[in-house]
Structures are given as structure tokens and as C-alpha cells.
Enzyme design. Sequence first.
Site: not given
Length: 168
Positions: A123, A134, A157, A138
Site C-alpha cells: 500500500e 494520511r 480507505h 491509497r
Amino acid sequence: MRPPANILRSVTTALAVAAALLFGLTTTASAALYSASPAAPSTAASAHPAAATQARLATTTPAHLAYAVQAIPSCTLSSLPTEASDTLALIHSGGPFPYDQDGTVFQNREGILPSESSGYYHEYTVKTPGSPDRGARRLIGGGATTTPVHVYYTDDHYESFCEVDQEG
């Protein structure tokens, strides 16, 4: 002694997914084969048996079952936030990455991505401007760390993914 209902549902879901994958059944058909809940009486059942099954499954089939047997949609790199392109460039160059967690093994606990051996997925954070942490975005690389065979993007997420067409 009867097992708890949540264990029965988990086993039911696993069997339905296995049947769908092994025998090419649809989600509806496989879940119907292994449903632990009795069919509710319905006037639709007399008109068409599949209607009653679909009605029952709408309330008894766990939502994650649909993800387990559906293909992951594709998306072009150009359709993603520009930060995704920046992150992909870092992946191809081997870093350095802005966060310590970048490049770590992604476990695929959600089971949405295709099943692979441990260590296959990694990731990487896609920066979110203005986020104090963050954020939720991703890229997940599958295969070699600098030349992943598959790249997936999530902006929620790990709730959902699209497979990134790196040429687009």
C-alpha cells in the site's frame, strides 16, 4: 448445542462465495443454495420462484458477498486525482515515500481484491491536500514493488477499489 447465528452467517457466506467461484453461479443462485434463513412466504413465489429468492436475499445476504463475486471496475490514471500519478511515479522509482507505512504489505483483509499470497500487495498513500493525516486515498500495488502487475485505487480507505489503467 446450536452455533451462534453470526457464525452460521459467516459459514453460509463462505459457502456461497465458494459455490459462485467454483461453479460459476450468480450471487443470487449461490446464496440461495446455502441460505441459512428459511424462505419467507411470498405471493411473488407463486408467480415466479426467482422473485421470492431475490426478495429474501435482499434482506438475508451480507453486503460483502456482492463484492466477493463481482469484478473490480477499472479507472484510468488520468481520471484520478493528480496526487495518484505522483504516488505511482514514486512507486516506479522505488521512493522515497512520504510516509513510513508506504510500501508496507497490504493484507487485503476486506477480501475485495483478488486473493493472493501474503506479501503480494503493498500500500501507498495518495496525498490528500489539506488533510491533517494520511487521509483515505491509497494505491495498492500487486506484484513486484516497483513494477506492480496490478494497481488499485481507493478513495474511501479500502471500502471500494478500481483497477488503474496506467496508460490512461
